[in-house]
Design a protein around this motif. Structure first.
Motif, PDB file in Angstrom:
ATOM      1  N   SER A   1       0.856  -1.183   0.000  1.00 12.20           N
ATOM      2  CA  SER A   1       0.000   0.000   0.000  1.00 12.20           C
ATOM      3  C   SER A   1       0.896   1.238   0.000  1.00 12.20           C
ATOM      4  CB  SER A   1      -0.870  -0.047   1.266  1.00 12.20           C
ATOM      5  OG  SER A   1      -1.626   1.127   1.370  1.00 12.20           O
TER       6      SER A   1
ATOM      7  N   ASN B   1     -10.464   5.336   1.102  1.00 12.80           N
ATOM      8  CA  ASN B   1     -10.806   5.480   2.527  1.00 12.80           C
ATOM      9  C   ASN B   1     -11.985   6.431   2.738  1.00 12.80           C
ATOM     10  OD1 ASN B   1      -7.470   4.927   3.058  1.00 12.80           O
ATOM     11  ND2 ASN B   1      -8.941   3.791   4.278  1.00 12.80           N
TER      12      ASN B   1
ATOM     13  N   LYS C   1     -10.377  -7.748   7.092  1.00  9.54           N
ATOM     14  CA  LYS C   1      -9.420  -7.464   8.159  1.00  9.54           C
ATOM     15  C   LYS C   1     -10.013  -8.009   9.457  1.00  9.54           C
ATOM     16  CE  LYS C   1      -7.862  -2.974   6.329  1.00  9.54           C
ATOM     17  NZ  LYS C   1      -8.135  -1.521   6.401  1.00  9.54           N
TER      18      LYS C   1
ATOM     19  N   LEU D   1      -1.219  -1.808   9.330  1.00 13.05           N
ATOM     20  CA  LEU D   1       0.118  -1.397   9.770  1.00 13.05           C
ATOM     21  C   LEU D   1       0.566  -2.219  10.987  1.00 13.05           C
ATOM     22  CD1 LEU D   1      -0.965   2.334   9.690  1.00 13.05           C
ATOM     23  CD2 LEU D   1       0.311   1.242   7.861  1.00 13.05           C
TER      24      LEU D   1
ATOM     25  N   TYR E   1       7.503  -0.901   7.030  1.00 12.36           N
ATOM     26  CA  TYR E   1       7.055   0.059   8.042  1.00 12.36           C
ATOM     27  C   TYR E   1       8.052   0.294   9.177  1.00 12.36           C
ATOM     28  CZ  TYR E   1       2.591  -0.217   5.691  1.00 12.36           C
ATOM     29  OH  TYR E   1       1.621  -0.145   4.740  1.00 12.36           O
TER      30      TYR E   1
HETATM   31  O1  NPG Z   1       0.232  -2.569   4.874  1.00 17.26           O
HETATM   32  O2  NPG Z   1      -0.680  -2.863   6.809  1.00 17.26           O
HETATM   33  C1  NPG Z   1      -0.558  -2.242   5.744  1.00 17.26           C
HETATM   34  C2  NPG Z   1      -1.411  -1.012   5.558  1.00 17.26           C
HETATM   35  C3  NPG Z   1      -2.386  -1.151   4.455  1.00 17.26           C
HETATM   36  O3  NPG Z   1      -3.225   0.834   3.497  1.00 17.26           O
HETATM   37  C4  NPG Z   1      -3.302   0.043   4.386  1.00 17.26           C
HETATM   38  N1  NPG Z   1      -4.188   0.156   5.370  1.00 17.26           N
HETATM   39  O4  NPG Z   1      -7.298   1.698   4.735  1.00 17.26           O
HETATM   40  O5  NPG Z   1      -6.569  -0.274   4.391  1.00 17.26           O
HETATM   41  C5  NPG Z   1      -6.417   0.863   4.831  1.00 17.26           C
HETATM   42  C6  NPG Z   1      -5.097   1.266   5.447  1.00 17.26           C
HETATM   43  C7  NPG Z   1      -5.144   1.732   6.849  1.00 17.26           C
HETATM   44  C8  NPG Z   1      -4.016   2.191   7.411  1.00 17.26           C
HETATM   45  C9  NPG Z   1      -6.259   1.725   7.620  1.00 17.26           C
HETATM   46  C10 NPG Z   1      -4.003   2.663   8.717  1.00 17.26           C
HETATM   47  C11 NPG Z   1      -6.245   2.165   8.917  1.00 17.26           C
HETATM   48  C12 NPG Z   1      -5.118   2.637   9.476  1.00 17.26           C
END
Ligand code: NPG
Length: 368
Positions: A135, A191, A263, A293, A323
């Motif tokens: 991502s 989002n 998720k 994350l 990360y």
């Molecule tokens: O690689 O874990 C990862 C992150 C993937 O983009 C990602 N997550 O909306 O899916 C999403 C987003 C996210 C990030 C959502 C942070 C919530 C908090």
């Protein structure tokens, strides 16, 4: 098994670079781990709530209160339980899916240590290595995103997900598609940043042959997502909207999406996540595993889930180094674009005690 004590372990883990989405910028994680102890074994689960209530209503500070005062006391009072009982025991407390998922994962981890079986095997996983996607957050300039995308492709990621928002969408996707060519799997994630009034604008993304557009509209707009889906050639995938198998069934029946991001944290646990997988598999709907994350603890559990046969699209499961400079578990590494599904007993990734001390993790112990 009987849970004798529960620890809430909290630590700050910085990111190697900031991660920006349509709802905000994050520079690290405020991580809460749940550790359960009982019957001579321990188990770990990760709470994926963010620091602020921007992705969903749940946020770390409040979910610690929910755990301390409402969820953990119910678990400790429940007596002899199996992992299947956890959701039922916690159900009287409304909401707090992420906190509940952490508790269930910890109980599963402990129980499967006892049974000496891996989470992937126990869930019914069939894949040992999973080709993964990455991502890519928003940047100030399109060139910066293109540079980041090229770097990830060099590292071996098999699919790119671009974060988009109003004002940073069609031109960005055009530039990235041009840079990577027609064959690389590409998808976008809004989002919940758009409204139905943007439908004609979002239809301009159709020409870029995207795998999907994720969560274009607000969480509760199922009917409007169905209207939008009829106006786009790009398949609509839902993330934030899908909070249970029941909502998943409604969304599919309404035509609000044709793909689902699963998720465990968003739906209250790995078992509810598997129910959504089973529903989608029975209806020929492709699913993929999203990411929040996670540290290695949550990443390991997601890999086990993503090894189920219906997960046919690449997950947001990148290497730990995407990360973190130092993960709290052994790091997950990319090999030929794949991550390996853990084979150890339980979830298969344990926090390193020395790392927890180095990070000044705080431990709150709760018992009956
Ligand atoms: O690689 O874990 C990862 C992150 C993937 O983009 C990602 N997550 O909306 O899916 C999403 C987003 C996210 C990030 C959502 C942070 C919530 C908090």
């Amino acid at each position: 098994m009987r849970i004798e004590a529960v620890e809430l372990v909290r630590l700050q883990l910085p990111f190697v670079s900031p991660f920006r989405t349509s709802f905000g910028v994050q520079t690290g994680r405020d991580v809460v781990l749940v550790r359960v102890v009982g019957d001579g074994v321990e188990g770990w689960g990760e709470n994926v709530a963010g620091e602020e209530p921007l992705y969903s209503a749940e946020f770390v500070e409040a979910s610690v209160l929910a755990l301390r005062h409402h969820l953990v006391p119910r678990l400790l009072a429940a007596g002899d339980i199996t992992p299947f009982d956890v959701a039922r025991v916690l159900a009287p407390v409304r909401g707090w899916e992420m906190a509940k998922a952490a508790v269930e994962a910890a109980v599963l981890d402990a129980e499967l240590q006892r049974q000496q079986v891996s989470l992937a095997q126990w869930l019914g996983g069939t894949q040992r290595r999973i080709p993964v996607g990455v991502s890519v957050g928003l940047h100030d300039h399109i060139d910066q995103t293109v540079t980041a995308v090229n770097r990830y492709l060099e590292q071996g990621y098999v699919r790119i997900k671009l974060k988009i928002e109003p004002g940073c969408d069609v031109d960005l996707v055009r530039a990235v598609r041009r840079a990577i060519g027609p064959d690389v799997m590409l998808q976008v994630d809004a989002n919940a940043a758009y409204t139905l009034a943007d439908a004609r604008h979002l239809a301009r993304l159709d020409e870029f042959d995207l795998l999907l557009i994720e969560q274009p509209l607000a969480e509760h707009d199922l009917r409007q997502h169905a209207q939008l889906a009829r106006m786009l050639r790009t398949p609509v995938c839902l993330d934030e909207s899908i909070t249970s198998v029941q909502v998943a069934a409604d969304a599919l029946a309404l035509g609000a999406c044709s793909v689902i991001n699963i998720k465990p944290g968003r739906v209250g646990g790995l078992l509810e996540a598997r129910r959504i997988h089973d529903l989608c598999q029975a209806n020929g709907v492709p699913v993929w595993c999203g990411g929040m994350l996670e540290t290695g603890v949550g990443r390991a559990a997601n890999l086990a889930l993503a090894s189920l046969p219906g997960f046919t699209l690449p997950p947001d499961l990148s290497a730990s180094s995407r990360y973190f400079a130092h993960d709290i578990t052994r790091p997950f590494e990319l090999v030929d674009g794949c991550l390996e599904v853990p084979t150890g007993h339980g979830v298969g990734a344990v926090p390193d005690p020395q790392m927890l001390r180095d990070l000044d993790a705080t431990v709150e112990r709760l018992r009956i």
